[in-house]
Every structure is written in structure tokens, then in C-alpha cells.
Design a protein around this motif. Structure first.
Motif, short mmCIF file in Angstrom:
data_model
loop_
_atom_site.label_atom_id
_atom_site.label_comp_id
_atom_site.label_asym_id
_atom_site.label_seq_id
_atom_site.Cartn_x
_atom_site.Cartn_y
_atom_site.Cartn_z
N SER A 1 -0.11 -0.79 1.26
CA SER A 1 -1.04 0.26 0.60
C SER A 1 -1.19 1.66 1.08
O SER A 1 -1.34 2.59 0.36
N VAL A 2 -1.48 1.61 2.34
CA VAL A 2 -1.35 2.77 3.12
C VAL A 2 -0.08 3.61 3.10
O VAL A 2 -0.24 5.07 2.99
N PHE B 1 -8.03 5.30 10.30
CA PHE B 1 -8.50 4.58 11.53
C PHE B 1 -8.05 3.30 11.50
O PHE B 1 -7.69 2.68 12.61
N THR B 2 -7.99 2.67 10.33
CA THR B 2 -7.66 1.21 10.40
C THR B 2 -6.08 0.99 10.29
O THR B 2 -5.76 -0.36 10.34
N LEU B 3 -5.36 2.00 10.27
CA LEU B 3 -3.92 1.76 10.08
C LEU B 3 -3.34 0.94 11.48
O LEU B 3 -2.65 0.18 11.56
N PHE B 4 -3.93 1.67 12.62
CA PHE B 4 -3.39 1.11 13.79
C PHE B 4 -4.24 -0.44 14.04
O PHE B 4 -3.52 -1.35 14.68
N VAL C 1 -7.44 1.44 -1.02
CA VAL C 1 -6.62 2.68 0.07
C VAL C 1 -5.80 3.42 -0.75
O VAL C 1 -5.89 4.58 -0.52
N ILE C 2 -5.16 3.08 -1.97
CA ILE C 2 -4.25 3.96 -2.52
C ILE C 2 -5.09 4.81 -3.22
O ILE C 2 -4.80 6.18 -3.34
N PHE D 1 4.36 -5.27 8.51
CA PHE D 1 5.11 -4.33 7.48
C PHE D 1 5.10 -4.70 5.92
O PHE D 1 5.01 -4.03 4.96
N LEU D 2 4.77 -6.26 5.97
CA LEU D 2 4.59 -6.57 4.57
C LEU D 2 3.04 -7.07 4.46
O LEU D 2 2.83 -7.78 3.21
#
Length: 323
Positions: free
Chosen positions: A173-174, A134-137, A51-52, A166-167
Motif C-alpha cells: 500500500s505504501v 516513518f512506519t515503512l522501515f 495508507v493509500i 514485499f508482499l
């Protein structure tokens, strides 16, 4: 190379790795414990690095705009599938099974399988960049609504939910990657190359794990599960094909967006059940065997359905236009 051919090639490559996972499990090179270790490595190390590295791009305001449109599409898809999943399996009298199918309907393998398909469509860099947003949500929704669904409406304490969201290594990484992107801070070349090598292990690792899990299933229980057939048809055929025409009308005709967004949404809609289905089932003492079966079988069938869906999408949307 056409879109459908490119996607089919990528899916077949991943399927080959899945077969290797089955071979490794059958020959005892992999076992249940080592598969679990690989899963932990995937979630905590390789995927965060992937991701990073995906977000290490030169700053461009159009990329930011597109990223937030894609985030909105993710919200739309997950809320829609939550409604569909709630009502599509009410006929299943066993509650433990109903919630597994509902969860698997909502949460698709947008990351470990969706990312490489997007790479085949949009190129390695943009496919990953947009896929990450897209995968954040997905992660937020999974640890809120997903928890309530899998835990029979009891939910979790707000403090625990916040920790899970959040952890979560994926979420962290996002945020790290996006901050580096917005602040235009590059990761030093030699460090980036090392992270990129590790991150690129994510896709083969995920398919090795699915192949290994598949070997835990009894074929007889799979063939006798009629609800599973309904799930596979709904999740892999009816829903993504319907989304092709919804995307064409709403995104392209009404909103006037480039067909890139329609392709991305349909791609994510066509993905099989997320591996989180099995993880959450294990965590909340749900039907772990059914969860593993749903993930494995839907992944197996998606080898055929994903390229088929993309052929139809290509016919409806036309040649891909990048925004």
C-alpha cells in the motif's frame, strides 16, 4: 488548544474505544475467533486503504524531502532501540521472555496509535502522510531483524523474508500510494471516498482488538511480573524522555531542523508495544501470553505516559513549527 491537550484528547478517545473492546469481549459479543477475524481485516483491508488515502496529496518537492528525512529518523530510532533492547533484558533468565521484551522494546505501535497522535499534532493529512513514511522501515526491520530475534537467531530463508517484506499489505500500500503521489495520479473521487471510509475504521478497530485481548489476561500474572514493570518504565518513560533531549540537541541545535521532526521522533518513541509482538510470538511459537500482556498493559499505561511525554516535549521544543 495546546499540543498536550490535543494529544491527550486523542489518546483518551482511543482509550474509550479500547474500553468498549473489553466490554464487547466480556459480554461475548466478541470472542477469540472474531477478534482474530477483525485483526485480519485490519491488516489486509482497512490499514492498506488508510495508507493509500494518506498519500493522496498534491505533489510537493518539500513533502518528498521531509518524507525521506523522516524515513532516516525511523532507521535511527529502530537501530537505537535494537541496541537498547538487546542489553536491557539480559537479566531475564528465561530466553522466551527475554526475546518478547526485547522485541516489544524495538517495535512500537507507530501505526495504529502513532498515526492518530501525529494527526493531533500536525493535522489529519500531514500527520498521516509523514507517519506512513516513518512506519515503512518498521515493516522492513520487523521481517528481518525481528524474525531473527523472535526465532532465536535462525532467521528465515531470503526468499521467505522477501515475500514477507514485499508482499506485505502494508508495504504494498505504501508503494502504490507513493507511486500515485509521485506520478500525480489521483484516485477518482467516489472511489477515494469509499476507500477513505474504510481506512478510517483502522484506529477504532485496532483499539477494539487491544481491548478484547486485554480480557484474556489474568491480573495476578500481570502484578507479579517485575520485569514487566521495568519494561514499562524503560519503554514509556525513560526512553521517550531521554529522546526529547537527544532530539533537541541533535536535530534542532546541531542539524538545525525545524522542531516538527523532533516532535515526530519523540511521538513515535513514546508509543507502546506494537501488535506485531503478539503476531510474531504466535507465528514462532514464542510466549504468546506474555506478548499479549505486554501489548495490552503498555497500551493501557500509555494513556497516561504519552500526554505526559508531550507536555515535557512542548516545554523543551516550544511551539510546533511545520517544515
Amino acid at each position: 488548544m495546546s499540543i498536550s491537550t490535543s494529544v491527550a484528547s486523542k489518546v483518551i478517545n482511543l482509550f474509550f474505544v479500547m474500553i468498549m473492546g473489553m466490554v464487547l469481549r466480556k459480554t461475548s459479543i466478541l470472542d477469540k475467533k472474531s477478534t482474530s477475524t477483525l485483526s485480519s481485516m485490519l491488516v489486509n483491508i482497512t490499514n492498506p486503504f488508510l495508507v493509500i488515502c494518506a498519500l493522496q496529496k498534491d505533489y510537493d518537492s518539500s513533502l518528498v524531502k521531509n518524507a525521506f528525512i523522516i524515513l532516516g529518523l525511523s532507521v535511527f530510532m529502530h537501530v537505537l532501540t535494537a541496541v537498547i533492547g538487546t542489553f536491557s533484558f539480559k537479566f531475564e533468565k528465561v530466553r522466551s521472555k527475554e526475546k518478547i521484551y526485547s522485541f516489544a522494546m524495538i517495535f512500537a505501535n507507530c501505526g495504529f496509535l502513532g498515526y492518530p497522535v501525529l494527526q493531533a499534532l500536525m493535522g489529519d493529512e500531514l500527520g498521516l502522510f509523514y507517519g506512513v513514511f516513518f512506519t515503512l522501515f518498521f515493516n522492513i526491520f520487523c521481517w528481518t531483524y525481528g524474525v531473527v530475534l523472535m526465532n532465536d537467531g535462525k532467521g528465515m530463508a531470503i526468499r521467505d523474508i522477501c515475500k514477507k517484506i514485499f508482499l506485505n499489505p502494508s508495504f504494498i500500500s505504501v508503494i502504490v500510494g507513493f507511486c500515485l503521489f509521485m506520478l500525480r495520479i489521483p484516485v477518482p473521487g467516489i472511489i477515494f471516498e469509499g476507500m477513505d471510509y474504510i481506512g478510517n475504521m483502522t484506529f477504532p478497530l485496532s483499539m477494539l482488538i487491544v481491548g478484547s485481548l486485554f480480557c484474556e489476561l489474568e491480573l495476578k500474572t500481570v502484578l507479579n511480573d517485575k520485569v514487566l514493570y521495568w519494561y514499562l518504565i524503560l519503554k514509556l518513560v525513560i526512553f521517550p524522555v531521554a529522546m526529547i533531549y537527544v532530539s533537541k540537541y541533535i536535530l534542532m541545535d546541531v542539524l538545525g531542523l525545524p522542531n516538527m521532526f523532533a516532535y515526530l521522533l519523540v511521538t513515535m518513541c513514546s508509543m507502546p508495544a506494537a501488535s506485531n509482538t503478539a503476531i510474531m510470538a504466535d507465528y514462532y511459537n514464542a510466549d504468546k501470553l506474555l506478548a499479549a500482556k505486554t501489548v495490552s498493559i503498555s497500551t493501557l499505561f500509555s494513556v497516561v505516559t504519552i500526554p505526559t511525554v508531550m507536555i515535557i516535549a512542548n516545554h523543551v521544543f516550544g511551539a510546533l513549527v511545520m517544515a
